[in-house]
Design a protein around this motif. Structure first.
Motif, PDB file in Angstrom:
ATOM      1  N   ASP A  42     -30.794  32.333 142.139  1.00  0.00           N
ATOM      2  CA  ASP A  42     -32.070  32.337 141.423  1.00  0.00           C
ATOM      3  C   ASP A  42     -31.891  31.880 139.980  1.00  0.00           C
ATOM      4  O   ASP A  42     -30.819  32.036 139.399  1.00  0.00           O
ATOM      5  N   PRO A  43     -32.975  31.367 139.389  1.00  0.00           N
ATOM      6  CA  PRO A  43     -32.954  31.135 137.945  1.00  0.00           C
ATOM      7  C   PRO A  43     -33.049  32.467 137.217  1.00  0.00           C
ATOM      8  O   PRO A  43     -33.404  33.484 137.809  1.00  0.00           O
ATOM      9  N   ILE A  44     -32.731  32.475 135.948  1.00  0.00           N
ATOM     10  CA  ILE A  44     -32.781  33.702 135.158  1.00  0.00           C
ATOM     11  C   ILE A  44     -34.194  33.868 134.609  1.00  0.00           C
ATOM     12  O   ILE A  44     -34.636  33.101 133.750  1.00  0.00           O
ATOM     13  N   SER A  45     -34.913  34.870 135.115  1.00  0.00           N
ATOM     14  CA  SER A  45     -36.260  35.144 134.633  1.00  0.00           C
ATOM     15  C   SER A  45     -36.204  35.787 133.252  1.00  0.00           C
ATOM     16  O   SER A  45     -35.227  36.473 132.921  1.00  0.00           O
ATOM     17  N   PHE A  46     -37.260  35.586 132.463  1.00  0.00           N
ATOM     18  CA  PHE A  46     -37.230  36.068 131.082  1.00  0.00           C
ATOM     19  C   PHE A  46     -37.143  37.583 130.995  1.00  0.00           C
ATOM     20  O   PHE A  46     -36.661  38.140 130.022  1.00  0.00           O
ATOM     21  N   GLU A  47     -37.607  38.285 132.061  1.00  0.00           N
ATOM     22  CA  GLU A  47     -37.594  39.738 132.002  1.00  0.00           C
ATOM     23  C   GLU A  47     -36.302  40.352 132.542  1.00  0.00           C
ATOM     24  O   GLU A  47     -36.126  41.570 132.497  1.00  0.00           O
ATOM     25  N   ASN A  48     -35.393  39.523 133.060  1.00  0.00           N
ATOM     26  CA  ASN A  48     -34.146  40.039 133.622  1.00  0.00           C
ATOM     27  C   ASN A  48     -33.057  40.137 132.556  1.00  0.00           C
ATOM     28  O   ASN A  48     -32.735  39.139 131.908  1.00  0.00           O
ATOM     29  N   PRO A  49     -32.448  41.307 132.389  1.00  0.00           N
ATOM     30  CA  PRO A  49     -31.397  41.476 131.372  1.00  0.00           C
ATOM     31  C   PRO A  49     -30.038  41.010 131.874  1.00  0.00           C
ATOM     32  O   PRO A  49     -29.082  41.775 131.977  1.00  0.00           O
ATOM     33  N   ILE A  50     -29.942  39.731 132.198  1.00  0.00           N
ATOM     34  CA  ILE A  50     -28.704  39.166 132.722  1.00  0.00           C
ATOM     35  C   ILE A  50     -28.424  37.840 132.032  1.00  0.00           C
ATOM     36  O   ILE A  50     -29.282  37.292 131.319  1.00  0.00           O
ATOM     37  N   GLY A  51     -27.245  37.303 132.261  1.00  0.00           N
ATOM     38  CA  GLY A  51     -26.891  36.003 131.720  1.00  0.00           C
ATOM     39  C   GLY A  51     -25.648  35.485 132.424  1.00  0.00           C
ATOM     40  O   GLY A  51     -25.019  36.183 133.229  1.00  0.00           O
ATOM     41  N   GLU A  65     -11.344  22.550 121.209  1.00  0.00           N
ATOM     42  CA  GLU A  65      -9.886  22.595 121.111  1.00  0.00           C
ATOM     43  C   GLU A  65      -9.291  21.252 120.731  1.00  0.00           C
ATOM     44  O   GLU A  65      -8.151  21.176 120.253  1.00  0.00           O
ATOM     45  N   VAL A  66     -10.044  20.163 120.957  1.00  0.00           N
ATOM     46  CA  VAL A  66      -9.546  18.835 120.606  1.00  0.00           C
ATOM     47  C   VAL A  66     -10.386  18.220 119.485  1.00  0.00           C
ATOM     48  O   VAL A  66     -10.496  16.992 119.376  1.00  0.00           O
ATOM     49  N   GLY A  67     -10.985  19.087 118.660  1.00  0.00           N
ATOM     50  CA  GLY A  67     -11.606  18.623 117.437  1.00  0.00           C
ATOM     51  C   GLY A  67     -13.071  18.288 117.475  1.00  0.00           C
ATOM     52  O   GLY A  67     -13.612  17.780 116.478  1.00  0.00           O
ATOM     53  N   TYR A  68     -13.752  18.544 118.578  1.00  0.00           N
ATOM     54  CA  TYR A  68     -15.165  18.201 118.676  1.00  0.00           C
ATOM     55  C   TYR A  68     -16.047  19.244 118.000  1.00  0.00           C
ATOM     56  O   TYR A  68     -15.780  20.448 118.070  1.00  0.00           O
ATOM     57  N   GLU A  69     -17.132  18.756 117.364  1.00  0.00           N
ATOM     58  CA  GLU A  69     -18.244  19.613 117.022  1.00  0.00           C
ATOM     59  C   GLU A  69     -19.201  19.611 118.204  1.00  0.00           C
ATOM     60  O   GLU A  69     -19.353  18.593 118.891  1.00  0.00           O
ATOM     61  N   THR A  70     -19.843  20.741 118.447  1.00  0.00           N
ATOM     62  CA  THR A  70     -20.635  20.892 119.670  1.00  0.00           C
ATOM     63  C   THR A  70     -22.039  21.369 119.330  1.00  0.00           C
ATOM     64  O   THR A  70     -22.219  22.276 118.513  1.00  0.00           O
ATOM     65  N   HIS A  71     -23.027  20.777 119.983  1.00  0.00           N
ATOM     66  CA  HIS A  71     -24.424  21.057 119.663  1.00  0.00           C
ATOM     67  C   HIS A  71     -25.232  21.162 120.953  1.00  0.00           C
ATOM     68  O   HIS A  71     -25.088  20.329 121.855  1.00  0.00           O
ATOM     69  N   ALA A  72     -26.088  22.174 121.036  1.00  0.00           N
ATOM     70  CA  ALA A  72     -27.006  22.334 122.160  1.00  0.00           C
ATOM     71  C   ALA A  72     -28.429  22.170 121.654  1.00  0.00           C
ATOM     72  O   ALA A  72     -28.795  22.704 120.609  1.00  0.00           O
ATOM     73  N   VAL A  73     -29.233  21.436 122.429  1.00  0.00           N
ATOM     74  CA  VAL A  73     -30.607  21.141 122.038  1.00  0.00           C
ATOM     75  C   VAL A  73     -31.514  21.300 123.255  1.00  0.00           C
ATOM     76  O   VAL A  73     -31.192  20.815 124.344  1.00  0.00           O
ATOM     77  N   GLY A  74     -32.651  21.997 123.073  1.00  0.00           N
ATOM     78  CA  GLY A  74     -33.641  22.094 124.134  1.00  0.00           C
ATOM     79  C   GLY A  74     -33.545  23.376 124.930  1.00  0.00           C
ATOM     80  O   GLY A  74     -33.384  24.472 124.393  1.00  0.00           O
ATOM     81  N   LYS A  75     -33.623  23.233 126.239  1.00  0.00           N
ATOM     82  CA  LYS A  75     -33.704  24.375 127.150  1.00  0.00           C
ATOM     83  C   LYS A  75     -32.321  24.979 127.399  1.00  0.00           C
ATOM     84  O   LYS A  75     -31.377  24.275 127.720  1.00  0.00           O
ATOM     85  N   TRP A  76     -32.220  26.311 127.303  1.00  0.00           N
ATOM     86  CA  TRP A  76     -30.969  27.014 127.563  1.00  0.00           C
ATOM     87  C   TRP A  76     -30.974  27.619 128.961  1.00  0.00           C
ATOM     88  O   TRP A  76     -30.280  27.169 129.846  1.00  0.00           O
ATOM     89  N   HIS A  77     -31.744  28.660 129.183  1.00  0.00           N
ATOM     90  CA  HIS A  77     -31.986  29.248 130.505  1.00  0.00           C
ATOM     91  C   HIS A  77     -30.720  29.773 131.184  1.00  0.00           C
ATOM     92  O   HIS A  77     -30.586  29.737 132.407  1.00  0.00           O
ATOM     93  N   LEU A  78     -29.784  30.280 130.364  1.00  0.00           N
ATOM     94  CA  LEU A  78     -28.565  30.873 130.909  1.00  0.00           C
ATOM     95  C   LEU A  78     -28.337  32.281 130.371  1.00  0.00           C
ATOM     96  O   LEU A  78     -27.220  32.788 130.400  1.00  0.00           O
ATOM     97  N   GLY A  79     -29.431  32.904 129.924  1.00  0.00           N
ATOM     98  CA  GLY A  79     -29.369  34.280 129.460  1.00  0.00           C
ATOM     99  C   GLY A  79     -29.484  34.404 127.962  1.00  0.00           C
ATOM    100  O   GLY A  79     -28.939  33.576 127.214  1.00  0.00           O
ATOM    101  N   TYR A  80     -30.208  35.420 127.513  1.00  0.00           N
ATOM    102  CA  TYR A  80     -30.364  35.627 126.076  1.00  0.00           C
ATOM    103  C   TYR A  80     -30.687  37.077 125.733  1.00  0.00           C
ATOM    104  O   TYR A  80     -31.058  37.387 124.600  1.00  0.00           O
TER     105      TYR A  80
END
Length: 388
Positions: A42-51, A65-80
């Protein structure tokens, strides 16, 4: 620069994602099947306390680990539900976007059980831009362009995840009018879907044009997380949305219409050997492949399910590396029989095996008029084991 499409590769018929959003995102970022850590069904529903399990080490953590800067933009949907699940604590140096599955495209708010709430965050904090909110697709592309322009002293990885065309579907008015002129006879819900998808085209074009101005190489991998939903299911609308023609199935089922992901890869500098690849690739294969492109010179994790597809892109003599994958392994509650059921589907070469039987209807014709009468009624038959 790695941006998660002078060379372009089209992967259309054998690129697999999963059937829903959270599992696909998880598999891309971990290189492992999502059912191995509890996100397969299932996808993670907003009311579920999981991630997504914090025991999983994500792609941006390896790239750092090899020197990259990392950026996330937009939809996360992996828990919060707590900070340990949020992107700025999962290997990303920065994050601008929304945490849940859906968000209002204009107000960047989400309607929950207790009312509407702001779902627009910058590095873990609620964020209201000084100039107001942009339409979501353009907000994400403009943020990505800003990252491209301002971070030129180090290599960068950008994980850009559009929410379009997720419900409640919306689009800029000019694209709605364009869809009306192109398809005046189709239902409004379908036109709106097409306009929302077009907003991604416009957004990605602006990102690529920005990348072309840079001296360094940018590799773009563009793919979807699942097939389209056939019908509108939010906002009080009734009518068609996506169309997986000529494939059977749709979002949320383990059929090609729910899991096939038309994909393209683009580089601003290098020339790939082919413009079209039909070899079997799964979304989690980009985990080791991106690490290879990034020059990751340490041992790869031993427990990966993803396969390094670097040679498929770079070596003309290689036509296929993967020959099997698992569409999904689902543990679901059966309300009729009051039991838990396990269903799965796997691909092995040219064959597909399922342990269940299901009737899938809905892809015989798209609203634009494409017709395939052979798909009027299709059954998925158990090929290995009978249904429990």
């Amino acid at each position: 620069m790695l941006l998660i499409g002078l060379a372009f590769i089209d992967l259309r018929t054998n690129f697999g994602s999963t059937f829903l959003c959270s599992p696909s995102r998880a598999q891309f970022l971990t290189g492992r099947y999502a059912f191995r850590y509890g996100l397969g069904s299932d996808p993670i529903s907003f009311e579920n306390p999981i991630g997504m399990s914090t025991k999983e080490k994500l792609l941006p953590e390896y790239l750092k680990e090899v020197g990259y800067e990392t950026h996330a933009v937009g939809k996360w949907h992996l828990g919060y539900c707590n900070e340990s699940f949020q992107p700025h604590n999962r290997g990303f140096d920065t994050f601008l976007g929304h945490y849940g599955g859906g968000v209002d495209y204009h107000t960047h708010a989400t309607q929950g059980a207790l009312g509407s709430y702001l779902n627009h965050f910058l590095n873990g904090e609620p964020h209201i831009p000084e100039d107001g909110f942009e339409f979501a697709s353009y907000a994400w592309s403009n943020r990505t362009r800003k990252v491209l322009r301002e971070n030129t002293d180090k290599p960068n990885f950008v994980y850009l995840a559009f929410n379009a065309p997720h419900e409640k579907v919306a689009a800029p008015q000019d694209l709605i009018e364009e869809a009306k002129s192109m398809y005046p006879g189709i239902p409004g819900t379908r036109r709106l879907q097409l306009a929302a998808v077009k907003s991604i085209d416009v957004a990605m074009q602006s990102v690529i044009e920005e990348a072309k101005t840079l001296e360094r190489e940018t590799i773009v991998v563009f793919h979807t997380d699942n097939g389209g939903a056939l019908l509108a299911y939010a906002g009080g609308f009734d009518g068609p949305r996506g169309c997986s023609y000529p494939y059977k199935g749709y979002k949320s089922v383990l059929a090609e219409g729910g899991t096939l992901s038309p994909t393209w890869v683009y580089s601003t500098k290098r020339q790939f050997h082919s413009r079209y690849i039909d070899g079997m690739i799964h979304i989690m294969d980009f985990f080791p492949t991106i690490l290879r492109w990034a020059g990751y010179d340490k041992p790869m994790p031993r427990d990966l399910d993803g396969i390094d597809q670097y040679d498929l892109f770079e070596n003309e003599a290689v036509t296929q590396i993967r020959d099997r994958f698992i569409y999904g392994l689902l543990h679901e509650w059966d309300d009729d029989n009051l039991v838990w059921k396990t269903t799965y589907a796997v691909r092995y070469g040219d064959y597909k095996f399922m342990n269940y039987q299901s009737e899938l209807i809905g892809n015989t014709q798209c609203p634009e008029g494409w017709l395939n009468s052979k798909h009027a009624k299709i059954y998925l038959l158990a090929s290995l084991f009978p249904s429990a």
